[in-house]
Enzyme design. Structure first.
Site, PDB file in Angstrom:
ATOM      1  N   TYR A 160       0.856  -1.198   0.000  1.00 25.62           N
ATOM      2  CA  TYR A 160       0.000   0.000   0.000  1.00 25.62           C
ATOM      3  C   TYR A 160       0.889   1.245   0.000  1.00 25.62           C
ATOM      4  CZ  TYR A 160      -4.043   2.880   1.412  1.00 25.62           C
ATOM      5  OH  TYR A 160      -5.054   3.824   1.493  1.00 25.62           O
ATOM      6  N   SER A 161       1.668   1.381  -1.061  1.00 26.97           N
ATOM      7  CA  SER A 161       2.586   2.501  -1.229  1.00 26.97           C
ATOM      8  C   SER A 161       2.985   2.537  -2.697  1.00 26.97           C
ATOM      9  CB  SER A 161       3.816   2.342  -0.326  1.00 26.97           C
ATOM     10  OG  SER A 161       4.419   1.071  -0.516  1.00 26.97           O
ATOM     11  N   LEU A 196      15.463  -3.630  10.949  1.00 33.03           N
ATOM     12  CA  LEU A 196      14.225  -3.182  11.583  1.00 33.03           C
ATOM     13  C   LEU A 196      13.369  -2.488  10.541  1.00 33.03           C
ATOM     14  CD1 LEU A 196      12.409  -2.425  14.059  1.00 33.03           C
ATOM     15  CD2 LEU A 196      13.784  -0.324  14.247  1.00 33.03           C
ATOM     16  N   GLY A 199       6.738   0.072  10.589  1.00 32.83           N
ATOM     17  CA  GLY A 199       5.506   0.063   9.803  1.00 32.83           C
ATOM     18  C   GLY A 199       5.450  -1.181   8.935  1.00 32.83           C
ATOM     19  N   GLY A 201       2.968  -2.817   7.445  1.00 29.42           N
ATOM     20  CA  GLY A 201       2.013  -3.049   6.375  1.00 29.42           C
ATOM     21  C   GLY A 201       1.469  -4.457   6.507  1.00 29.42           C
ATOM     22  N   GLY A 203       3.262  -7.027   5.362  1.00 29.81           N
ATOM     23  CA  GLY A 203       4.386  -7.944   5.449  1.00 29.81           C
ATOM     24  C   GLY A 203       5.223  -8.173   4.218  1.00 29.81           C
ATOM     25  N   THR A 220       4.451  -2.727  14.066  1.00 25.90           N
ATOM     26  CA  THR A 220       3.218  -2.082  13.607  1.00 25.90           C
ATOM     27  C   THR A 220       2.355  -1.773  14.819  1.00 25.90           C
ATOM     28  OG1 THR A 220       1.270  -2.296  12.172  1.00 25.90           O
ATOM     29  CG2 THR A 220       1.997  -4.280  13.296  1.00 25.90           C
ATOM     30  N   CYS A 386      -5.263  12.153  -4.926  1.00 24.17           N
ATOM     31  CA  CYS A 386      -3.835  11.882  -4.778  1.00 24.17           C
ATOM     32  C   CYS A 386      -3.174  11.654  -6.132  1.00 24.17           C
ATOM     33  CB  CYS A 386      -3.626  10.671  -3.877  1.00 24.17           C
ATOM     34  SG  CYS A 386      -4.098  10.936  -2.150  1.00 24.17           S
TER      35      CYS A 386
END
Length: 408
Positions: A160-161, A196, A199, A201, A203, A220, A386
């Site tokens: 989701y990016s 590390l 966030g 997401g 996975g 998360t 967007c």
């Protein structure tokens, strides 16, 4: 017009009654429309803009548009779309219609009137501050809507990016994996790397890193995402340490730290804490790579203290930084500096187009989960809004590598 659930959408179900403000909004909007390649047709037959039909037309607009813009100038256009007060005309793509406005965002309001911004802008509500407790509430409001919802419009990687397309014909899933590999390469993630991820997401990045042989910790604060991510780790047969903690609660030392489009949810007052935490956790000789949505510095300065439609309906507590703001925060609060970056802005426009196409194509399945027509219009506007911003460069997104300069 579709009946709007008053209890669920109280601000949408009722049109504001502010006639003086509505007339002021109408007086400002009309000359704006008349000087850009957009035509607006109103329910009463009135038309603004190009005489000859253009590919960017809005139709069936009502006086509700002016009422909502007058009541809340930075929120009203999106709320008017949610309410059905205006639509993209048949044959007009919503993102294309919004693009001329995004391209002229800094000049839509006449310069003389911009001096009154302080009297019009609303500040971020206190309950949306990104404290540890506030961040959890803000994240839950968006990411815990439903894993099934996101499954309906994301690619199989559940990324989701912004994707990173090698060519216009590359599949979205392959472009997402290319994006992930770009982040991992910037952070020098390989066999044995203690990594590390801030966030998690759902996975996808953690899985890819583990497949490279890295020792992966991912964090998360979204309970819904954590459940599905754990399932995906098991399906992929990878060993990933997923922790349901805030970034401020992490301990340890890591050779690589990565974070994809998470800084937008941190909040300006917590940027020093966010980057100082990364600096504290990064081992000597380590590297950082974050993917961050950005805007031009002058726009960041102009909008940093205001409250917009995106913050109200999509990302509570969100704020997009500028590259300059990131550099300044690093210089003042860390030993880190930016050592490389690449733009994926146009790639994000393409990503959002595909998400919107999938969302619309799968609307029946999404609706069956309990989401109503107002929600559909809200998400359609969000994705198109967007996309328009990225397509004209009003907003951008960068993969940014950071390290300690003295360590090479």
């Amino acid at each position: 017009m579709t009946q709007i659930a008053t209890a669920r959408w109280p601000g949408i179900a009722h049109t504001p009654r502010t006639p003086l403000k509505a007339r002021a909004a109408k007086a400002i909007l009309k000359p704006t429309v008349n000087r850009i390649p957009v035509q607006v047709s109103f329910a009463d037959g009135t038309r603004w803009g190009a005489v000859v039909r253009t590919p960017r037309d809005a139709d069936r607009a009502t006086e509700g548009v002016f009422a909502r813009l007058g009541a809340e100038s930075k929120i009203g256009l999106g709320e008017a779309y949610m309410a059905g007060d205006w639509n993209a005309a048949p044959g007009t793509d919503l993102a294309d219609l919004l693009s001329p406005f995004a391209d002229r965002m800094a000049h839509l309001v006449p310069e003389k009137l911009q001096t009154f911004r302080a009297f019009v802008d609303q500040k971020l509500p206190h309950h949306q501050r990104n404290s540890v407790a506030g961040s959890r509430k803000n994240i839950e409001a968006h990411y815990d809507l439903s894993n099934d919802l996101f499954t309906q419009f994301l690619d199989p990687s559940m990324s989701y990016s912004a994707a990173w397309f090698e060519s216009p014909t590359q599949s979205l899933e392959d472009a997402q994996m290319r994006k992930i590999d770009g982040i991992l390469d910037q952070a020098h993630v390989g066999a044995g790397t203690r990594m590390l991820e801030i966030g998690s997401g759902w996975g996808a990045l953690a899985i890819r890193a583990a497949q490279r042989g890295a020792k992966v910790t991912t964090i998360t604060i979204s309970k819904e995402q954590a459940v599905l991510a754990e399932e995906r780790f098991a399906e992929a047969g990878v060993d990933v340490d997923l922790q349901l903690v805030d970034y401020r609660e992490v301990t340890g030392e890591y050779d690589a730290i990565v974070s994809v489009e998470m800084i937008e949810a941190v909040g300006e007052e917590y940027w020093p804490t966010y980057f100082a935490t990364i600096d504290k956790l990064l081992a000597p000789g380590g590297h950082v790579s974050i993917q961050a949505i950005t805007m031009a510095h002058h726009r960041y300065l102009a909008t940093r203290n205001s409250y917009g439609w995106i913050q109200k309906y999509i990302f509570p507590g969100g704020l997009i930084p500028s590259l300059e703001a990131i550099d300044a925060t690093l210089a003042e609060h860390t030993s880190l500096a930016v050592t490389d970056r690449r733009s994926l802005g146009l790639d994000y426009a393409q990503t959002l187009q595909q998400w919107r196409d999938r969302f619309n194509a799968n609307w029946d399945a999404i609706r069956s989960q309990g989401f109503d027509e107002t929600f559909r219009r809200m998400w359609e506007f969000y994705l198109a809004y967007c996309q328009a911003g990225f397509s004209v460069g009003y907003i951008d997104v960068f993969q940014i590598q950071m390290s300690r300069p003295t360590e090479g």
